[in-house]
Enzyme design. Structure first.
Site, PDB file in Angstrom:
ATOM      1  N   GLU A   1      -9.880   7.206   4.294  1.00 37.84           N
ATOM      2  CA  GLU A   1      -8.940   6.899   5.529  1.00 37.84           C
ATOM      3  C   GLU A   1      -8.580   7.850   6.065  1.00 37.84           C
ATOM      4  OE1 GLU A   1      -6.054   4.758   3.502  1.00 37.84           O
ATOM      5  OE2 GLU A   1      -6.369   6.331   1.292  1.00 37.84           O
TER       6      GLU A   1
ATOM      7  N   ASP B   1       1.011  -1.547   0.014  1.00 35.55           N
ATOM      8  CA  ASP B   1       0.189  -0.545   0.190  1.00 35.55           C
ATOM      9  C   ASP B   1       0.783   0.829  -0.052  1.00 35.55           C
ATOM     10  OD1 ASP B   1      -2.440   1.120   0.257  1.00 35.55           O
ATOM     11  OD2 ASP B   1      -3.303   0.834   1.908  1.00 35.55           O
TER      12      ASP B   1
HETATM   13  C1  BGC Z   1      -3.467   8.924  -1.820  1.00 38.36           C
HETATM   14  C2  BGC Z   1      -4.224   7.929  -1.638  1.00 38.36           C
HETATM   15  C3  BGC Z   1      -3.509   7.705  -0.693  1.00 38.36           C
HETATM   16  C4  BGC Z   1      -3.453   7.930   0.272  1.00 38.36           C
HETATM   17  C5  BGC Z   1      -2.535   7.149   1.648  1.00 38.36           C
HETATM   18  C6  BGC Z   1      -3.201  10.198  -0.902  1.00 38.36           C
HETATM   19  O1  BGC Z   1      -2.331  11.234  -1.368  1.00 38.36           O
HETATM   20  O2  BGC Z   1      -3.879  10.547  -2.739  1.00 38.36           O
HETATM   21  O3  BGC Z   1      -4.280   8.006  -2.580  1.00 38.36           O
HETATM   22  O4  BGC Z   1      -4.801   6.677  -0.290  1.00 38.36           O
HETATM   23  O5  BGC Z   1      -2.468   9.122   0.090  1.00 38.36           O
HETATM   24  O6  BGC Z   1      -1.828   7.431   2.444  1.00 38.36           O
HETATM   25  C1  BGC Z   2      -5.332   2.697   0.189  1.00 36.93           C
HETATM   26  C2  BGC Z   2      -5.507   1.898  -0.698  1.00 36.93           C
HETATM   27  C3  BGC Z   2      -5.697   2.259  -1.934  1.00 36.93           C
HETATM   28  C4  BGC Z   2      -4.181   2.647  -1.963  1.00 36.93           C
HETATM   29  C5  BGC Z   2      -3.998   3.964  -3.093  1.00 36.93           C
HETATM   30  C6  BGC Z   2      -4.334   3.150  -0.024  1.00 36.93           C
HETATM   31  O1  BGC Z   2      -3.871   4.832   0.820  1.00 36.93           O
HETATM   32  O2  BGC Z   2      -4.486   2.266   1.377  1.00 36.93           O
HETATM   33  O3  BGC Z   2      -7.152   0.917  -0.249  1.00 36.93           O
HETATM   34  O4  BGC Z   2      -5.817   1.262  -2.971  1.00 36.93           O
HETATM   35  O5  BGC Z   2      -4.131   4.249  -1.239  1.00 36.93           O
HETATM   36  O6  BGC Z   2      -4.850   5.072  -3.647  1.00 36.93           O
END
Ligand code: BGC
Ligand code: BGC
Length: 827
Positions: free
Chosen positions: A520, A321
């Protein structure tokens, strides 16, 4: 302008953060022999294996390492793809082609061609392995304007309909193919055990058996059957079950946290969905950010290699990830051989792919990484690419379905999503008001009623689902649109009135309320409580009822929450989850036919327990599987106790709301030129500072939901602090910012925004706040401040506004978030 701000660390005495509780003795090492065995069903094709072997002999070490890194669109060009033989690219939640997250569909396809062509260009003598592009198509092709947005997984869990899941997977695959990507980071097969987790809605259910019953269907819908067929040829894409393992099992539901559970619980609860994923030959698995028994999954060899690749016979490749490798003990974002050694095949290294590439290369050259492990990782990636048919598919725009933009949000796909919405609704109360009679006068209230972004939740067009409005959803239907259409087409009248006021008395009212989008980081909560500022519609429900109007409450939510006041206040209560772009599915079930008979009955049942209070320890109000139908006889309603069971806690991400500090936060004003001048703003009206009354705070706690500061000259500072430093280290990994809403009526000569950590390190960035009649939400990147040396794991003052000269401004909000209107430079 030089930084003349003299605010000193000594101005505030802060208590040391309390020591963390010690972990129980646990080692995070799994025993594969107690896990179920599976057989990965994809036949090894002899010609493919020969081709892999031949490629391995011809590829240079550089070319091999290139396959192992996955940059984000933010930070990679087609030229890089060619030069470094990059194996894969992704678009993260905030990325889109050519620097535009909301780029039109045609730009996605155009850029897919550019990456592909760069990858197969062999003019520099390389072997030219075609690149694969991964995207978070997690509820439909959800990054693309105009795509069908299906309900988020939690709503699908309420349906209990695996066959429909497969059709959703197939439709999603088609829409992905239109814009040229080949791989989706879906399905999420988390089995959330604590709904304080902000990603709980990405999981289908808290029940492992229910999740497991869906996974195979979704993987098959996306990829097609697990045979030797070429995935691209049959109009499909590669799936990824994520996040391995126990992303939904962390203590207190903390995102990216630690699951301090037994190996049996790990296997039986969180491992359950991986069996059907293996049996369907899922092409990729994404390792979880989280830990098990204190060990980060990204480098847990016993689970990645021992259990997944060994015991479960996973034959695809394993991707990490977003910079998750940087969280592994002993690793940084720039270097983490531990992950490869533990069994990881591809590093999702969005902005760090170059250092990761250089580091792996140097270590491989130095003999620190066994060639056999590198060759195994490359072989796995090549095997999936061959299975895709990527080597023969030609450039993305030449492939079937590419550029057929009418497939995005096609009638057929929208009908499917509408069916899913219908089947996902869960009826918790009906005192005879439903179904609504279409001929009458219907009032639709609540600020969520006509808001497609709100009903779609996070991971929709943007990462957090914020910053978009109805204009970004062509062809979609809000919940209000659907209700209006159903009522007016039957000759009735419908009126949209967010605050519930009306001129002519309606026959019934639907009040739509609930959560606002989050993903998240932003979604974690301290309790199962609806954010206080979202509870205003309760009052609307009560008022309507007092006026003799029967009320149907419809809740938009990613999770079961304590909402007893709404359950009591309304005559009927429907949980709509996060339905997505086809809001008409709600009206299908709520609005009856001309005779007042239901057109569709409720069939959804709870995918998880509904809580009695906001305290997770207080037990269940409605159990998993509960849900009423039109046939259920209406029992008399016994009022539920309206006691949340927990204090209205701050969520740790909001420091100031409507001009009022959140609990455990305090707002201070001070005069940096006069040590000890700090005054805590607890009482109002007007407090003055420094004997010269240079700073005044407008009377009354709130003025337009904000607090006003008038400064008659000199240096001044407004700050927010807490006694216990907060840890926002994780947030610095994503694009999370400090957001402050300011209305500047009279701008000072100089202004700066600062943060200060527990050790006293402080970073002041000069900032321009143009005078304006409106509040403007400014954002300051946490990542940038971390890079400037602020310890984000020990942050004691997340917000200081420093000024020089006369000024007059109002401050409404200070919180963490992603939806800035103006991003401030961090200098
Ligand atoms: C991204 C997300 C990613 C996240 C993780 C963001 O800046 O756009 O895709 O899941 O950071 O920390
Ligand atoms: C998320 C994933 C996601 C990835 C790409 C991460 O922060 O946990 O679920 O696929 O970003 O965007």
């Amino acid at each position: 302008m030089p930084n003349r701000f003299r605010f000193t660390a000594a101005a505030i005495a802060l208590a040391a953060a309390s020591a963390a509780a010690p972990l129980a003795a646990q080692d995070g090492v799994a025993d594969p022999s107690i896990w179920p065995q599976y057989e990965y069903p994809i036949p090894r094709i002899e010609a493919d294996e020969a081709r892999i072997a031949s490629l391995l002999t011809r590829m240079t070490l550089e070319e091999k390492i290139g396959q192992l890194v996955q940059p984000d669109l933010c930070c990679v060009t087609p030229e890089d793809v060619k030069r470094y033989n990059i194996g894969s690219v992704l678009n993260g939640g905030n990325s889109g082609p050519y620097g535009q997250d909301l780029a039109p569909a045609s730009d996605w396809l155009k850029l897919a061609d550019e990456f592909y062509e760069a990858s197969v260009d062999t003019s520099d003598g390389g072997v030219g392995i075609p690149v694969v592009w991964g995207t978070d198509a997690v509820h439909g092709h959800s990054n693309i304007i105009g795509a069908t947005i299906f309900p988020h997984n939690i709503g699908l869990g309420a349906m209990r309909d695996a066959e429909l899941i497969e059709r959703i997977g197939a439709a999603t695959a088609k829409e992905i193919r239109v814009t040229g990507q080949e791989w989706t980071f879906a399905p999420t097969v988390a089995v959330p055990q604590d709904f304080r987790w902000g990603r709980a809605y990405e999981g289908y259910s808290s029940d492992p058996a229910l999740v497991a019953s869906y996974v195979g269907a979704m993987v098959r819908g996306l990829q097609g059957p697990p045979d030797d067929g070429r995935i691209l040829q049959r109009g499909k894409v590669i799936a990824s079950t994520k996040h391995f393992l126990a992303d939904g099992g962390t203590d207190d539901g903390v995102d990216q946290g630690d699951a301090s559970i037994s190996e049996e619980a790990l296997r039986d609860i969180h491992g359950a969905p991986y069996g059907p994923a293996m049996e369907e030959g899922v092409g990729t698995v994404m390792a979880s950010f989280s830990s098990w028994q204190g060990v980060k999954m990204t480098a847990n060899e016993s689970l990645l290699t021992g259990v997944l690749k060994g015991r479960m016979d996973f034959g695809g490749f394993l991707v990490s990830d977003w910079n998750a490798h940087g969280q592994v003990e002993g690793c940084t974002n720039e270097s983490c051989p531990q992950a490869l050694l533990a069994g990881l095949d591809m590093y999702m290294a969005p902005d760090t792919w170059k250092p990761i590439y250089e580091d792996l290369l140097a270590r491989a050259k130095a003999g620190e990484l066994p060639m056999s492990r590198i060759d195994d990782a490359v072989s796995r990636i090549l095997r999936v690419k061959l299975r895709l048919g990527l080597f023969e598919a030609g450039k993305p725009s030449d492939r079937a379905m590419s550029g057929e933009y009418e497939l995005l949000g096609s009638d057929e796909h929208r009908a499917l999503a509408r069916e899913a919405v219908r089947k996902s609704l869960v009826l918790l109360k009906n005192q005879g008001v439903l179904p609504l009679k279409p001929g009458g006068r219907l009032l639709v209230a609540g600020d969520g009623a006509d808001d497609i972004a709100r009903q779609s939740g996070g991971w929709t067009l943007t990462w957090q689902g914020t910053g978009v409005d109805n204009s970004h959803f062509p062809g979609a239907t809000s919940l209000w649109d659907g209700l209006q259409e159903a009522v007016t087409s039957a000759g009735g009248l419908a009126e949209l009135s967010p605050d519930g006021s009306f001129t002519a008395k309606p026959d019934a009212a639907v009040v739509i309320f609930g959560e606002k989008p989050y993903a998240e980081f932003q979604g974690d909560r301290a309790s199962l409580q609806l954010d206080a500022e979202l509870a205003a519609p309760y009052e609307t429900m009560r008022k309507l009822r007092e006026q003799g109007v029967p009320v149907v409450a419809v809740m938009i939510t990613g999770r079961p929450l304590y909402v007893n006041p709404a359950l009591n206040a309304a005559d009927a209560f429907v949980v709509a989850w996060l339905p997505g772009s086809e809001g008409a599915g709600l009206a299908d079930v709520l609005v009856g036919d001309a005779q007042g008979e239901p057109r569709f009955d409720f069939s959804g049942t709870l995918p998880a327990d509904w809580p009695r209070t906001a305290d997770v320890a207080d037990g269940v109000l409605y159990p998993f599987g509960h849900g009423l139908t039109y046939a259920t006889p209406a029992a008399p309603w016994t009022a539920l106790p309206e006691d949340a069971g927990v204090a209205a806690a701050g969520d740790g991400r909001t420091f100031l709301l409507a001009g009022v500090p959140a609990s455990s936060w305090s707002l201070h004003i001070s005069d940096p030129s006069q040590p000890g001048s700090q005054t805590r703003l607890t009482t109002f009206p007007a407090e003055a500072l420094g004997g010269r009354a240079r700073i005044t705070v407008a009377e009354g706690a709130v003025q337009e939901g904000a607090r006003r500061f008038q400064i008659s000259g000199g240096e001044a500072a407004v700050s927010l602090s807490t006694l216990e430093a907060i840890d926002v280290g994780r947030e610095t990994n994503g694009d999370v910012m400090l957001l402050v809403s300011i209305k500047m009526t009279d701008a000072p000569d100089w202004a700066g925004i600062a943060m200060r950590d527990e050790a006293g390190a402080m970073q002041v960035s000069s900032a321009q706040f143009p005078e304006s009649e409106e509040f403007v939400r400014y954002g300051l990147s946490l990542k940038c401040l971390r890079d400037k040396g602020i310890d984000m794991t020990q942050l004691s003052m997340p917000f200081v506004l420093a000024t020089e000269g006369t000024a007059d401004f109002a401050l409404a909000e200070a919180r963490l978030g992603t939806d800035a209107q103006v991003v401030l430079p961090c200098t």
